[in-house]
Design an enzyme around this catalytic site. Structure first.
Site, PDB file in Angstrom:
ATOM      1  N   GLY A 202     -95.220 -30.919  20.362  1.00 54.10           N
ATOM      2  CA  GLY A 202     -94.704 -31.657  19.217  1.00 54.10           C
ATOM      3  C   GLY A 202     -95.355 -33.023  19.082  1.00 54.10           C
ATOM      4  O   GLY A 202     -95.850 -33.390  18.013  1.00 54.10           O
ATOM      5  N   ALA A 203     -95.372 -33.779  20.171  1.00 57.30           N
ATOM      6  CA  ALA A 203     -95.951 -35.116  20.133  1.00 57.30           C
ATOM      7  C   ALA A 203     -96.043 -35.651  21.557  1.00 57.30           C
ATOM      8  O   ALA A 203     -95.489 -35.057  22.476  1.00 57.30           O
ATOM      9  CB  ALA A 203     -95.082 -36.055  19.291  1.00 57.30           C
ATOM     10  N   MET A 204     -96.756 -36.777  21.711  1.00 56.28           N
ATOM     11  CA  MET A 204     -97.007 -37.304  23.056  1.00 56.28           C
ATOM     12  C   MET A 204     -96.894 -38.826  23.095  1.00 56.28           C
ATOM     13  O   MET A 204     -97.438 -39.526  22.254  1.00 56.28           O
ATOM     14  CB  MET A 204     -98.415 -36.864  23.501  1.00 56.28           C
ATOM     15  CG  MET A 204     -98.794 -37.345  24.872  1.00 56.28           C
ATOM     16  SD  MET A 204     -97.690 -36.666  26.147  1.00 56.28           S
ATOM     17  CE  MET A 204     -97.720 -38.018  27.321  1.00 56.28           C
TER      18      MET A 204
ATOM     19  N   GLU B  72     -87.671 -36.465  30.444  1.00 57.66           N
ATOM     20  CA  GLU B  72     -87.435 -35.632  29.252  1.00 57.66           C
ATOM     21  C   GLU B  72     -85.949 -35.419  28.959  1.00 57.66           C
ATOM     22  O   GLU B  72     -85.514 -35.550  27.816  1.00 57.66           O
ATOM     23  CB  GLU B  72     -88.176 -34.297  29.378  1.00 57.66           C
ATOM     24  CG  GLU B  72     -89.702 -34.433  29.419  1.00 57.66           C
ATOM     25  CD  GLU B  72     -90.287 -35.177  28.217  1.00 57.66           C
ATOM     26  OE1 GLU B  72     -89.572 -35.403  27.219  1.00 57.66           O
ATOM     27  OE2 GLU B  72     -91.472 -35.557  28.291  1.00 57.66           O
TER      28      GLU B  72
ATOM     29  N   GLU C 187    -101.099 -35.426  29.308  1.00 50.67           N
ATOM     30  CA  GLU C 187     -99.977 -34.838  30.040  1.00 50.67           C
ATOM     31  C   GLU C 187    -100.124 -33.315  30.005  1.00 50.67           C
ATOM     32  O   GLU C 187    -100.431 -32.770  28.949  1.00 50.67           O
ATOM     33  CB  GLU C 187     -98.636 -35.225  29.410  1.00 50.67           C
ATOM     34  CG  GLU C 187     -97.469 -34.755  30.261  1.00 50.67           C
ATOM     35  CD  GLU C 187     -96.106 -35.186  29.711  1.00 50.67           C
ATOM     36  OE1 GLU C 187     -96.017 -35.745  28.606  1.00 50.67           O
ATOM     37  OE2 GLU C 187     -95.128 -34.937  30.414  1.00 50.67           O
TER      38      GLU C 187
ATOM     39  N   ASN D  34     -98.079 -41.368  24.780  1.00 52.66           N
ATOM     40  CA  ASN D  34     -99.082 -42.271  25.360  1.00 52.66           C
ATOM     41  C   ASN D  34     -98.743 -43.730  25.070  1.00 52.66           C
ATOM     42  O   ASN D  34     -98.359 -44.067  23.965  1.00 52.66           O
ATOM     43  CB  ASN D  34    -100.447 -41.971  24.759  1.00 52.66           C
ATOM     44  CG  ASN D  34    -100.691 -40.492  24.597  1.00 52.66           C
ATOM     45  OD1 ASN D  34    -100.703 -39.772  25.571  1.00 52.66           O
ATOM     46  ND2 ASN D  34    -100.819 -40.040  23.351  1.00 52.66           N
TER      47      ASN D  34
ATOM     48  N   HIS E 125     -89.503 -42.932  24.808  1.00 55.19           N
ATOM     49  CA  HIS E 125     -90.230 -42.735  26.063  1.00 55.19           C
ATOM     50  C   HIS E 125     -90.859 -44.035  26.563  1.00 55.19           C
ATOM     51  O   HIS E 125     -91.159 -44.145  27.748  1.00 55.19           O
ATOM     52  CB  HIS E 125     -91.345 -41.701  25.882  1.00 55.19           C
ATOM     53  CG  HIS E 125     -90.966 -40.288  26.224  1.00 55.19           C
ATOM     54  ND1 HIS E 125     -90.255 -39.948  27.353  1.00 55.19           N
ATOM     55  CD2 HIS E 125     -91.233 -39.114  25.591  1.00 55.19           C
ATOM     56  CE1 HIS E 125     -90.104 -38.627  27.398  1.00 55.19           C
ATOM     57  NE2 HIS E 125     -90.678 -38.095  26.335  1.00 55.19           N
TER      58      HIS E 125
ATOM     59  N   HIS F 235     -87.860 -39.898  19.718  1.00 54.92           N
ATOM     60  CA  HIS F 235     -88.075 -39.399  21.086  1.00 54.92           C
ATOM     61  C   HIS F 235     -89.304 -40.058  21.717  1.00 54.92           C
ATOM     62  O   HIS F 235     -89.229 -40.602  22.820  1.00 54.92           O
ATOM     63  CB  HIS F 235     -88.227 -37.877  21.035  1.00 54.92           C
ATOM     64  CG  HIS F 235     -88.476 -37.238  22.363  1.00 54.92           C
ATOM     65  ND1 HIS F 235     -87.468 -36.663  23.099  1.00 54.92           N
ATOM     66  CD2 HIS F 235     -89.603 -37.082  23.101  1.00 54.92           C
ATOM     67  CE1 HIS F 235     -87.972 -36.183  24.226  1.00 54.92           C
ATOM     68  NE2 HIS F 235     -89.267 -36.425  24.246  1.00 54.92           N
ATOM     69  N   GLU F 236     -90.416 -40.003  21.016  1.00 56.36           N
ATOM     70  CA  GLU F 236     -91.648 -40.565  21.600  1.00 56.36           C
ATOM     71  C   GLU F 236     -91.513 -42.067  21.773  1.00 56.36           C
ATOM     72  O   GLU F 236     -91.941 -42.634  22.781  1.00 56.36           O
ATOM     73  CB  GLU F 236     -92.869 -40.230  20.739  1.00 56.36           C
ATOM     74  CG  GLU F 236     -93.076 -38.752  20.451  1.00 56.36           C
ATOM     75  CD  GLU F 236     -92.971 -37.852  21.670  1.00 56.36           C
ATOM     76  OE1 GLU F 236     -93.322 -38.296  22.779  1.00 56.36           O
ATOM     77  OE2 GLU F 236     -92.526 -36.693  21.510  1.00 56.36           O
TER      78      GLU F 236
HETATM   79  N1  PHE Z   1     -94.205 -35.493  26.759  1.00 55.25           N
HETATM   80  C1  PHE Z   1     -94.167 -34.919  25.447  1.00 55.25           C
HETATM   81  C2  PHE Z   1     -92.769 -35.177  24.897  1.00 55.25           C
HETATM   82  O1  PHE Z   1     -91.796 -34.691  25.370  1.00 55.25           O
HETATM   83  C3  PHE Z   1     -94.411 -33.466  25.377  1.00 55.25           C
HETATM   84  C4  PHE Z   1     -95.776 -33.026  25.748  1.00 55.25           C
HETATM   85  C5  PHE Z   1     -96.005 -32.468  26.986  1.00 55.25           C
HETATM   86  C6  PHE Z   1     -96.825 -33.169  24.877  1.00 55.25           C
HETATM   87  C7  PHE Z   1     -97.259 -32.045  27.352  1.00 55.25           C
HETATM   88  C8  PHE Z   1     -98.075 -32.745  25.220  1.00 55.25           C
HETATM   89  C9  PHE Z   1     -98.290 -32.171  26.446  1.00 55.25           C
HETATM   90  O2  PHE Z   1     -92.566 -35.931  24.064  1.00 55.25           O
HETATM   91 ZN    ZN Z   2     -90.507 -36.120  25.765  1.00 59.44          ZN
END
Ligand code: PHE
Ligand code: ZN
Length: 879
Positions: A266-268, A325, A126, A270, A306, A302-303
């Site tokens: 912070g984190a992702m 978000e 992302e 996937n 998602h 949060h992750e």
């Molecule tokens: N999508 C991630 C989040 O909000 C944030 C993020 C964006 C991480 C772009 C890496 C790169 O949890």
């Molecule tokens: Zn997010």
């Protein structure tokens, strides 16, 4: 200009001419020459009439080895290659494309795409990182089924992970092995992930409401296995919560979290394989503060959340980023409120919003929650998209009620599961599920700026009525000179002289209905009359911060002190203390600027004294009420401000309060400093927070006894929260050299703890901060290549140490500009974020304005400056 700088516009959106039904990826991992083979099953998008449009796919920093179209190798004359794309003409309906590329992970300093961290492979896709892995239709509205085969050296990369389910593995020649993963859910490329390396895992389980077992695996480097427990528990709590609150159940058999110390954000989220900054995974009481534990709870949640709000339903295009978000931040905030103290969580969220989002929304980077254009999408992962976006979702929940909101969520998933949609689709589901009209409300997505509510009231003794008049306005923001009225939920109560909430009955109603009401503002000016009001009440306005606005009402100081003592709404109670303190600090600042002195009003001091001595109050709330408003928030409210003077005024107020409240602070501190062993639970966390606020006041006193208290707390602490609080006070007071050295010796091998050590020194208010920061850049634990380190030292200095960053000699500005230019070469995303330290320059006094402008010019004319940094700097210059 050395680069083409082309803005992307929201209204230019067109659906893709091609879709990708399946992609099979094969990775032969190698530090400097990874080979990726990608097999794409593409077809024309049936919804788009463009029979002759060629297929153009994205790619960046790749070496193309070969392209096959339906099995036939193409010659270079048969395709078109640019630095950012590959175009294949002549596809009629569908085709199978096989692309082989090579890339160099070791050279990937941007940390986008496939990169190395401590010898292990990670990906970050992302927003547009997948194109740095292979040529692809790298846009969120192309949702595809992925399979991934990873081949790597068995000794160095024993763990090979990707999205979905592991379906096969085996060994190969040359000490290599392979693992194959299949993700059963369609997803856009930005949710792809791969991890390979020497990692160990802590595992746990969650049993869903339907009785299914989900395996949770937290992967870290071998030395960190004793710091995963809290993150694992957070995942379990989050899974349970989402089932209970929204009926949302996890959809794969395994949920994996992997931690890396090299991460831009912070984190992702996937799919099935979340990748985290170590900061939001690793914790034990020795190394992590209470705030760190809270941060882990909210980021893990949060992750995880998602998976539904972001992955199952994703964004049509990046302008819709807040769709996932804003909604997911709202969900993680609600989660934190439910597992901890709702009032404390709300106040903390509002504090962050005001300190950071308000500054953004009032400055040169102001943009709507759903932006209209960008040069670099990475610049739009902002406080506005995230935090204001969450406030917008919260307002919908306030307007529709908890059940109405849940019905809206259910309709949203019924309509859009498996789709890439827009913010309008979300609002439509909310409106349709409740038969509500949210048309005007949608202006929250399109208009930037902080709405201002100017309130006044009139009590009619004869008629026993109380009339509240509210005028709303919104200042201009870049590109939006005029604003239309917003639809705003304004929650309020009326408090009588005994401190009780009055039952509220609006004119025309036959009966009172509750003591907190939500008024709906829709016009520029509106009046609301309450009847049967027996005495002139004190209004308690914007309860629970029901809208992200600034609100003015002519409360007297006595009214505010009364609300501090009596308001039944915890947020408004804190807000009254905060308003009182911030009015006072602003007055004192203006007096100091005129070289006058004002003494602190006795009423203010006494109200703080009451807070300290009232045993019934929640210590966490008391701690929040005792904390003075932050300098960054005050800076927004003073014109032509001198940050150095502001810092002095804040410090001298704190000093005076410490002197006046010395006895009460000492008693409270002693009571709370009970020597009990550390526990992380809400009661203990609350007590520690008040204890350490008391300590930070006492640290203002120039008494040897205080020095001893600090040294004692530092030496005896059995946890990082207390140790760091003491060290921070010591560093600000007398430098704390001995303890700083002790701390570094103890924690030199723990990167996250060393980050705290860097930040303490970067934010120290003692003279010489900048030269200390410059020296620390040579410390062996520091690296300009590591985003956490840059944030801990450089950003902390530029964004949090206002007095030193804004030093009158301008050296702070030159230092920041040099670092921005330097970091831009290796990691433009981090450089662009750092560049926002200059955003608020128009608020400063003229000399500093001129110096900042010069630095901004210098950055913007740097050769080969990235689009991201250029976008921030050029917007700042237009302010
Ligand atoms: N999508 C991630 C989040 O909000 C944030 C993020 C964006 C991480 C772009 C890496 C790169 O949890
Ligand atoms: Zn997010």
């Amino acid at each position: 200009m050395s680069k083409s700088r082309q803005a992307i516009h929201r209204l230019d959106y067109t659906p893709p001419a091609f879709l990708i039904d399946r992609v099979d990826l094969n990775f032969e991992l190698d530090e400097t020459a990874t080979r990726v083979t990608s097999r794409l099953v593409v077809q024309r998008n049936p919804k788009v009439a463009s029979a002759d449009a060629p297929l153009t796919i994205d790619g960046e920093d790749l070496t193309l080895e070969s392209v096959k179209l339906d099995g036939a190798l193409l010659t270079p004359a048969q395709f078109e290659l640019t630095p950012s794309s590959l175009t294949l003409p002549g596809i009629e309906q569908d085709a199978i494309i096989e692309i082989v590329t090579r890339l160099n992970p070791a050279a990937n300093t941007q940390l986008m795409g496939l990169y190395l961290s401590n010898g292990n492979f990670f990906t970050q896709c992302e927003a547009e990182g997948f194109r740095r892995i292979t040529y692809y239709l790298d846009r969120p509205d192309v949702m595809t089924r992925f399979t991934t085969t990873i081949i790597a050296d068995k000794t160095r990369f024993p763990v090979l992970l990707s999205n979905g389910n592991r379906v096969g593995e085996g060994v190969l020649d040359r000490n290599r092995h392979w693992v194959k993963w299949v993700d059963p859910f369609r997803k856009p490329a930005y949710l792809f992930a791969l991890v390979a390396g020497k990692l160990v895992s802590q595992t746990g389980q969650h049993t869903t409401s339907g009785g299914k077992t989900v395996h949770i695996e937290v992967y870290v480097e071998p030395g960190d296995l004793d710091k995963c427990e809290h993150a694992l528990a957070a995942a379990q709590k989050a899974m349970r919560w989402d089932e209970e609150r929204f009926g949302l159940v996890y959809d794969l058999d395994t949920y994996m979290i992997v931690a890396t110390s090299d991460f831009n954000m912070g984190a992702m989220e996937n799919k099935g394989l979340n990748i985290f900054n170590t900061k939001y995974v690793l914790a034990k009481p020795d190394t992590a503060t209470d705030a760190d534990f809270d941060g882990i709870d909210s980021v893990v949640a949060h992750e995880y959340f998602h998976n539904w709000t972001g992955n199952r339903v994703t964004c049509r295009d990046w302008f819709q980023l807040s769709l996932k978000e804003g909604l997911t931040v709202y969900r993680d905030q609600e989660f934190s409120s439910d597992i901890g103290s709702r009032a404390v969580a709300r106040i903390q969220n509002v504090r962050t919003l005001r300190e950071l989002q308000f500054a953004e929304d009032a400055g040169p980077q102001a943009h709507p929650v759903r932006p209209d254009s960008y040069l670099e999408i990475n610049n739009f992962y902002t406080m506005t998209v995230y935090e204001k976006g969450a406030e917008v979702v919260r307002m919908i929940a306030t307007l529709l009620g908890r059940d109405g909101f849940r019905k809206g969520m259910e309709l949203y998933f019924r309509r859009h599961d498996g789709q890439a949609v827009t913010c309008d689709d979300f609002v439509a589901a909310m409106a349709d599920a409740n038969n509500a009209d949210l048309e005007q409300f949608k202006r929250w997505y399109s208009q930037a700026g902080i709405p201002q509510l100017d309130c006044s009231s009139d009590y009619n003794e004869a008629a026993r009525t109380f009339t509240l008049t509210v005028r709303q306005s919104c200042p201009p923001t870049p590109g939006q000179p005029e604003k239309l009225p917003f639809h705003i939920p304004l929650a309020l109560g009326l408090v009588d002289r005994r401190g009780h909430d009055l039952p509220l009955q609006l004119d025309g109603e036959t009966m009172p209905g509750g003591t907190t009401r939500v008024l709906e503002l829709r016009e520029a000016e509106q009046s609301f009359t309450f009847v049967n009001v027996p005495c002139p009440p004190v209004p308690s306005l914007l309860r629970d911060f029901s809208a992200p606005v600034r609100l003015d009402y002519p409360w007297t100081q006595d009214d505010l002190i009364f609300l501090v003592a009596c308001d039944s709404d915890a947020f408004c109670r804190w807000e009254a203390a905060n308003t009182c303190a911030s009015r006072l600090l602003k007055e004192l600042y203006l007096a100091a600027a005129r070289n006058e002195k004002i003494v602190l009003p006795a009423g203010f001091i006494d109200s703080l004294r009451c807070l300290l001595t009232e045993p019934e109050l929640d210590p966490a709330l008391v701690a929040l009420m005792l904390e003075l408003p932050g300098e960054r928030t005050l800076l927004e409210e003073i014109d032509s401000v001198d940050p150095g003077l502001l810092q002095q005024v804040c410090q001298s107020v704190k000093q005076q309060l410490a002197r006046e409240l010395r006895a009460e602070l000492l008693i409270r501190y002693a009571q709370l400093n009970d020597g009990e062993p550390y526990r992380y639970d809400s009661i203990e966390v609350a007590q520690r927070s008040l204890k350490n606020v008391c300590l930070s006041y006492l640290a203002e006193l120039d008494e040897p006894m205080v020095g001893e208290m600090l040294a004692n707390q530092y030496a005896r602490a059995d946890n990082m929260t207390d140790r760091l609080a003491a060290l921070k006070a010591l560093v600000n007071r007398d430098g704390g050299e001995a303890q700083l050295a002790d701390f570094a010796a103890r924690w030199q091998d723990d990167a996250l703890v060393m980050d705290k050590w860097f930040t303490l020194q970067a934010t120290s208010r003692r003279p010489g901060a900048l030269s200390r920061v410059e020296k620390l850049m040579d410390h062996p634990a520091f690296s300009l290549r590591n985003p956490n380190k840059v944030r801990a030292l450089i950003s902390a200095f530029c964004q949090q140490n206002l007095a030193h960053f804004h030093a009158a000699d301008g050296y702070g500005y030159a230092f920041a500009a040099d670092r921005i230019i330097e970091i831009d070469k290796s990691n433009p995303q981090i450089a662009a974020r750092l560049a926002s330290c200059f955003n608020r320059w128009p608020r400063l006094e003229p000399k500093r304005q001129a110096m900042i402008r010069a630095e901004l010019e210098r950055i913007s004319t740097t050769e080969n400056l990235s689009n991201g940094t250029f976008e921030i700097v050029s917007k700042a210059l237009q302010a």
